[in-house]
Design a protein around this motif. Structure first.
Motif, PDB file in Angstrom:
ATOM      1  N   SER A   1       0.841  -1.179   0.000  1.00 60.82           N
ATOM      2  CA  SER A   1       0.000   0.000   0.000  1.00 60.82           C
ATOM      3  C   SER A   1       0.886   1.243   0.000  1.00 60.82           C
ATOM      4  O   SER A   1       1.878   1.325   0.737  1.00 60.82           O
ATOM      5  CB  SER A   1      -0.889  -0.090   1.228  1.00 60.82           C
ATOM      6  N   PRO A   2       0.518   2.266  -0.753  1.00 63.79           N
ATOM      7  CA  PRO A   2       1.344   3.469  -0.841  1.00 63.79           C
ATOM      8  C   PRO A   2       1.355   4.318   0.428  1.00 63.79           C
ATOM      9  O   PRO A   2       2.255   5.121   0.650  1.00 63.79           O
ATOM     10  CB  PRO A   2       0.754   4.243  -2.005  1.00 63.79           C
ATOM     11  N   TYR A   3       0.377   4.167   1.308  1.00 62.12           N
ATOM     12  CA  TYR A   3       0.316   4.981   2.539  1.00 62.12           C
ATOM     13  C   TYR A   3       0.751   4.194   3.780  1.00 62.12           C
ATOM     14  O   TYR A   3       0.519   4.619   4.910  1.00 62.12           O
ATOM     15  CB  TYR A   3      -1.100   5.519   2.744  1.00 62.12           C
ATOM     16  N   ALA A   4       1.421   3.115   3.666  1.00 64.88           N
ATOM     17  CA  ALA A   4       1.835   2.277   4.787  1.00 64.88           C
ATOM     18  C   ALA A   4       2.954   2.931   5.611  1.00 64.88           C
ATOM     19  O   ALA A   4       3.136   2.628   6.786  1.00 64.88           O
ATOM     20  CB  ALA A   4       2.275   0.906   4.284  1.00 64.88           C
ATOM     21  N   TRP A   5       3.680   3.845   5.061  1.00 65.81           N
ATOM     22  CA  TRP A   5       4.785   4.490   5.764  1.00 65.81           C
ATOM     23  C   TRP A   5       4.312   5.601   6.704  1.00 65.81           C
ATOM     24  O   TRP A   5       5.047   6.023   7.596  1.00 65.81           O
ATOM     25  CB  TRP A   5       5.812   5.026   4.757  1.00 65.81           C
ATOM     26  N   TRP A   6       3.078   6.120   6.540  1.00 63.79           N
ATOM     27  CA  TRP A   6       2.585   7.225   7.372  1.00 63.79           C
ATOM     28  C   TRP A   6       2.562   6.882   8.864  1.00 63.79           C
ATOM     29  O   TRP A   6       3.016   7.684   9.690  1.00 63.79           O
ATOM     30  CB  TRP A   6       1.175   7.662   6.928  1.00 63.79           C
ATOM     31  N   PRO A   7       2.072   5.759   9.307  1.00 59.89           N
ATOM     32  CA  PRO A   7       2.076   5.460  10.744  1.00 59.89           C
ATOM     33  C   PRO A   7       3.500   5.392  11.304  1.00 59.89           C
ATOM     34  O   PRO A   7       3.755   5.840  12.427  1.00 59.89           O
ATOM     35  CB  PRO A   7       1.382   4.097  10.853  1.00 59.89           C
TER      36      PRO A   7
END
Length: 134
Positions: A1-7
Motif C-alpha cells: 500500500s502506498p500509505y503504509a509508511w505514514w504510521p
C-alpha cells in the motif's frame, strides 16, 4: 500500500517530540535544583533563617563558621611571623648600618627581645586557642 509508511513516520515524529520534552524537563529540574541548593547555601552562610534550619543545617553552619575562623587565625599567624621576620631584619640592618655604641645596642636588643617575647606569647596563645577549638 502506498500509505503504509505514514504510521511509521508519525510514530517517529511523536517519539522525537516526547523525547525532546523529557530532555528539556530533566534540564529544567536540574537547573531548579541547583538554584535551590545555591540559595540554601547562601542562607546558611549568612545565618539567615537559623530558626527554620534543621539540626544538620545548623551543624553545617557552625562547622563552616569554625573553618572560616581557623583560616583567619592562620592568616594572622602568618602575618605575625612575617612581621617578626621583618622586625628582626630591620633591627639587624640598623645595627649594621649605624654601628651604634655598645650601650645603645644593648638597649635596642633588650627592647627587641621584649617585643619578640610578646609576639611569641601572642603566637603561643593563638596556637593554644586553635588547638582547643579543634
Amino acid at each position: 500500500s502506498p500509505y503504509a509508511w505514514w504510521p511509521f513516520v508519525l510514530f517517529i515524529f511523536l517519539s522525537g517530540i516526547v523525547m525532546t520534552n523529557l530532555i528539556i524537563a530533566v534540564i529544567c529540574d536540574a537547573v531548579s535544583l541547583i538554584d535551590r541548593v545555591a540559595r540554601e547555601r547562601e542562607a546558611i552562610k549568612n545565618g539567615d533563617g537559623l530558626e527554620e534550619m534543621t539540626t544538620v543545617q545548623k551543624l553545617m553552619f557552625c562547622k563552616n563558621s569554625i573553618v572560616r575562623i581557623n583560616e583567619r587565625i592562620q592568616l594572622l599567624q602568618h602575618a605575625q611571623r612575617h612581621f617578626q621576620d621583618l622586625l628582626e631584619t630591620v633591627v639587624t640592618d640598623i645595627i649594621e648600618d649605624f654601628r651604634l655604641s655598645g650601650t645603645a645596642i644593648e638597649e635596642l636588643l633588650a627592647d627587641f627581645e621584649e617585643s619578640s617575647a610578646i609576639l611569641h606569647n601572642l603566637s603561643d596563645s593563638l596556637n593554644y586557642d586553635e588547638n582547643t577549638t579543634k
